[in-house]
Design an enzyme around this catalytic site. Structure first.
Site, short mmCIF file in Angstrom:
data_model
loop_
_atom_site.label_atom_id
_atom_site.label_comp_id
_atom_site.label_asym_id
_atom_site.label_seq_id
_atom_site.Cartn_x
_atom_site.Cartn_y
_atom_site.Cartn_z
CD GLU A 290 15.18 15.40 -8.13
OE1 GLU A 290 15.34 15.53 -6.93
OE2 GLU A 290 15.52 16.29 -8.96
N PRO A 291 12.78 12.14 -12.71
CG PRO A 291 11.91 10.11 -13.46
CD PRO A 291 12.86 10.69 -12.46
N GLY A 292 10.39 14.10 -14.46
CA GLY A 292 9.06 14.68 -14.42
C GLY A 292 8.40 14.41 -15.76
CE1 TYR A 334 10.00 27.69 -20.92
CE2 TYR A 334 8.24 26.10 -21.23
CZ TYR A 334 9.01 26.88 -20.39
OH TYR A 334 8.79 26.83 -19.04
CB CYS A 361 -7.11 40.00 -25.47
SG CYS A 361 -8.83 39.98 -25.83
CE1 TYR A 390 7.89 20.90 -15.35
CE2 TYR A 390 8.43 19.45 -17.17
CZ TYR A 390 8.67 19.90 -15.89
OH TYR A 390 9.67 19.33 -15.15
#
Ligand code: LLP
Length: 431
Positions: A290-292, A334, A361, A390
């Site tokens: 299931e590669p994204g 991240y 801000c 993403y």
């Protein structure tokens, strides 16, 4: 260059998929998300070919559409003949709106509501990946009410920490996803699934993490799953026909990341997995991946217009762009590394150390810290590479900033795939 779809033309402008990105920024405005459709298709074909060659007919990739969700991507998946992993009704709805046949969708999620279950069943989702006992029972209840059966995989937690997998084999037993083998819950849910009359259990699923560069954590997980399959066969007689090993193969975001040959990694995986299955004495089920990220990340590039350039005397330089964490929250979340280019003068000497920051801000609204670029001038175009995964799917309207447009690049042509959000779009649900 970082990837083969990035280059510099004779005007000194950055090009992506062979097209001048400065011209594209002028035509469509910024921030702008570019998607190299040819590259996405090429990535899909690499996976498809490698999986059939290495694991045999019937093994295939699904696109994990949480990585990039808009109608166009499901059209591409449909045309390329692959299935998709969807994690919400919103993703399923988008797929269906694009004409994608949901019988080729795998419905994930650790907390499907009753409404989600009803939607999935009534819209003909091919496979439910059931996370836990509560969900399994809710699905069975719904199926018996509507008089249907449902193809199901059970999400199992093999207890692998992909970064320290050798030392801490039970590292991720404590997870909100799936049923762990180590605690006996995986066996329990399997027995329950086999006892339910509307559940058509075909196999198991696991997903160990993301941005993993080599095959070892996958083969380690597969090994654990194959032992589990052998145990279940011995105890219940059930022989799964499908094993889904999830997604997670890494992508080169910066020069220091390795180039990954996905066909090669899949080949290495297959060789070891087949060997282990033979040793354990089980027939290898059909393998699904299931590669994204690895299907879409390197097909994306985000363009921004440079605004203020500021030097804080004695500290550092800041280059502000007209986007930021609303269209790319991955550094804020991240500290993800990215490669940046001054697209307007891509050949100019990079001698200006700076942090590239967004317009929100919030001090954490950073695209990248500690980069060295040619000193930009207000109005020039800055490009961030490898933003296909993403970024758009995690974009928000924080600070009421509209989401960018998406432009597809294909065979030297550009076309608008998603309009830039407007201020009106952002208040349309407000009564
Ligand atoms: N399958 C399952 C069940 C998943 O949870 C995921 C990703 C995938 C497949 C696809 O993994 P990939 O091939 O893309 O690594 N927001 C984070 C990534 C979260 C990944 C969540 N699950 C990021 O921006 O890096």
């Amino acid at each position: 260059m970082l990837h083969k779809n990035i280059a510099i033309n004779k005007e000194g402008h950055l090009t992506f998929a062979g097209q001048d990105v400065v011209s594209l920024a002028e035509k469509y405005g910024t921030p702008l998300m570019l998607l190299d459709e040819d590259r996405i298709r090429e990535n899909i074909r690499v996976y498809k070919k490698a999986m059939t060659e290495c694991f045999g007919e019937g093994s295939f990739p699904l696109f994990a559409s949480k990585a990039l969700c808009f109608k166009g991507i499901y059209r591409i998946a449909k045309e390329e003949g692959i299935g998709v992993d969807a994690v919400s009704v919103g993703e399923l709805y988008t797929a269906e709106a694009a004409g994608f046949d949901l019988s080729k969708a795998y419905f994930h999620g650790n907390n499907k509501t009753d409404a989600d279950i009803a939607f999935g069943v009534s819209h003909g989702v091919g496979t439910f990946v059931v996370d836990n006992t509560d969900e399994l029972l809710a699905l069975e209840k719904h199926l018996s009410e509507v008089g249907k059966r449902q193809r199901v995989l059970l999400r199992i937690s093999p207890g692998i920490d992909p970064h320290t997998f050798k030392a801490v084999v039970t590292g991720s037993v404590d997870s909100k996803f799936g049923s762990p083998i180590a605690t006996g819950q995986a066996e329990e849910i399997t027995r329950l699934a086999l006892s339910l009359k509307n559940i058509d259990l075909v196999g198991f699923h696991c997903h160990i993490g993301s941005q993993i560069f080599d095959h070892e954590p996958f083969t380690e997980a597969a090994d654990i799953m194959l032992h589990f399959i052998a145990l279940i066969r011995a105890k219940t007689g059930f022989v799964p026909t499908e094993l889904n090993l999830g997604g997670g193969l890494g992508v080169r975001y910066i020069e220091s990341h390795p180039h990954i040959d996905y066909a090669e990694v899949i080949g290495e995986m297959a060789a070891i997995i087949k060997l282990r299955a033979a040793e354990i004495g089980i027939d290898l089920p059909k393998i699904v991946l299931e590669p994204g990220r690895s299907l879409v990340a390197d097909a994306g590039m985000t363009l921004y217009t440079v605004g203020s350039i500021k030097s804080i005397t004695g500290y550092k330089n800041y280059v502000s762009i007209d986007g930021g964490m609303p269209d790319n929250p991955r550094y804020a979340l991240y500290e993800s590394p990215y490669t940046l280019y001054l697209a307007s003068r891509a050949n100019a000497e990079a001698n200006f150390p700076c942090s590239v920051v967004g317009r929100c801000c919030e001090s954490g609204d950073i695209i990248q810290e500690g980069v060295t670029l040619p000193k930009p001038v207000r109005g020039e175009i800055l490009a961030v590479a490898v933003t296909g995964a993403y970024n758009y799917s995690m974009a928000s309207n924080y600070n009421r900033i509209p989401r960018p447009a998406i432009v597809l690049l294909k065979g030297g042509k550009d076309s608008l795939a998603v309009r830039r959000e407007s201020n009106e779009d952002m208040i349309k649900n407000e009564v």
